[in-house]
Design a protein around this motif. Structure first.
Motif, PDB file in Angstrom:
ATOM      1  N   CYS A 163       0.819  -1.205   0.000  1.00 39.83           N
ATOM      2  CA  CYS A 163       0.000   0.000   0.000  1.00 39.83           C
ATOM      3  C   CYS A 163       0.854   1.257   0.000  1.00 39.83           C
ATOM      4  CB  CYS A 163      -0.960   0.007   1.191  1.00 39.83           C
ATOM      5  SG  CYS A 163      -0.153   0.106   2.796  1.00 39.83           S
ATOM      6  N   THR A 180       0.697  -1.904   7.403  1.00 40.88           N
ATOM      7  CA  THR A 180      -0.207  -0.813   7.052  1.00 40.88           C
ATOM      8  C   THR A 180      -0.534   0.086   8.238  1.00 40.88           C
ATOM      9  OG1 THR A 180      -1.216  -2.155   5.312  1.00 40.88           O
ATOM     10  CG2 THR A 180      -2.475  -0.277   6.097  1.00 40.88           C
ATOM     11  N   LYS A 197      -4.279   0.278  -1.959  1.00 39.53           N
ATOM     12  CA  LYS A 197      -3.736  -1.043  -1.619  1.00 39.53           C
ATOM     13  C   LYS A 197      -4.064  -2.037  -2.725  1.00 39.53           C
ATOM     14  CE  LYS A 197      -2.787  -3.772   2.461  1.00 39.53           C
ATOM     15  NZ  LYS A 197      -2.978  -3.874   3.922  1.00 39.53           N
TER      16      LYS A 197
END
Length: 261
Positions: A163, A180, A197
């Motif tokens: 991401c 994340t 993502k």
């Protein structure tokens, strides 16, 4: 019978809740799950015996889900069935994440087990393509998503995170090994930006398929982002109803998008 090899995080719980059938939950002693109870713990030094045990329990399918750290192998604890597997185990421990997963999947398949992804065991975790929120992305979000496609591709080739955060034509943040939540937790205010993502190019999708959930929504809202963009059929959404409710309340969008060719 299905066995989950469960790691840490919310994914094992979400998969178990969405399964249409009971499953046997197994986990490595070095990375026990923190959201579900394990029926059976095993050590990497006893992997060969563990695979035989699965077969004896009537297990025919295995689903790996959740984060698992790389274990330390203590050669003094090896049993004979695992000794025969050690060349492949050691090779896996030296590879990047995706390469290691491919070797582990190969070991499971060599033992006569069918390996399936979390999204195959619990397909409801994969959202439909489109905008799932009241807020909708505009032209600026479309341009940022196109840039994020290229950033994601480069990250994947380097076996990095899945991401990133984009603002206008700038890359504000990229995921590293901490994950994340850590990236979003350190993110400064990025008004109008997007969180993006997607899976890595060529990723083994039977393990480590990306996920977002309520923590992702909280981080995006805190950073003042315009919305979240995830790749269609490539990212699972945990607690989807809660995620959409949170984003709707804050005026953010959730866009499940086909990646640009």
């Amino acid at each position: 019978m299905l066995a989950l090899i469960a790691g840490q995080g919310d994914l094992p719980r979400a998969v178990l809740e969405a399964l249409p059938e009971p499953a046997l939950v197994c986990a490595m002693e070095s990375s026990p799950p923190d959201r579900v109870a394990a029926d059976h713990l095993f050590r990497i030094e006893k992997l060969g015996s563990f695979l035989r045990w699965l077969k004896a329990q009537g297990v025919t399918r295995v689903c790996m889900c959740g984060a698992v750290g790389r274990p330390e192998v203590k050669l003094s604890r090896l049993d004979l069935p695992t000794l025969l597997l050690m060349p492949k185990i050691l090779r896996a421990l030296k590879r990047g994440d995706d390469g290691a997963l491919r070797i582990v999947i190969g070991l499971l398949e060599d033992a006569g087990l069918d390996v399936i992804g979390a999204h195959e065991a619990a397909p409801a975790l994969l959202p439909e393509t489109g905008v799932l929120t009241q807020a909708r992305p505009g032209d600026a979000a479309t341009r940022m998503a196109t840039l994020a496609d290229a950033v994601s591709h480069r990250q994947g080739l380097e076996d990095l995170g899945q991401c990133c955060v984009i603002s206008s034509d700038q890359v504000v943040a990229q995921e590293d090994a901490r994950g994340t939540d850590a990236m979003l937790g350190e993110l400064p205010p990025v008004p109008g930006g997007i969180f993006y993502k997607a899976p890595k190019p060529g990723q083994e999708r039977r393990a480590d398929l990306p996920v977002i959930g309520p923590n992702t929504a909280v981080g995006a809202i805190r950073a003042g982002l315009a919305g979240i963009v995830v790749e269609a059929q490539g990212v699972m959404v945990l607690d989807r109803a809660a995620v959409i409710e949170m984003l709707d309340a804050a005026g953010l969008f959730l866009w499940v998008r086909e990646r640009d060719a």
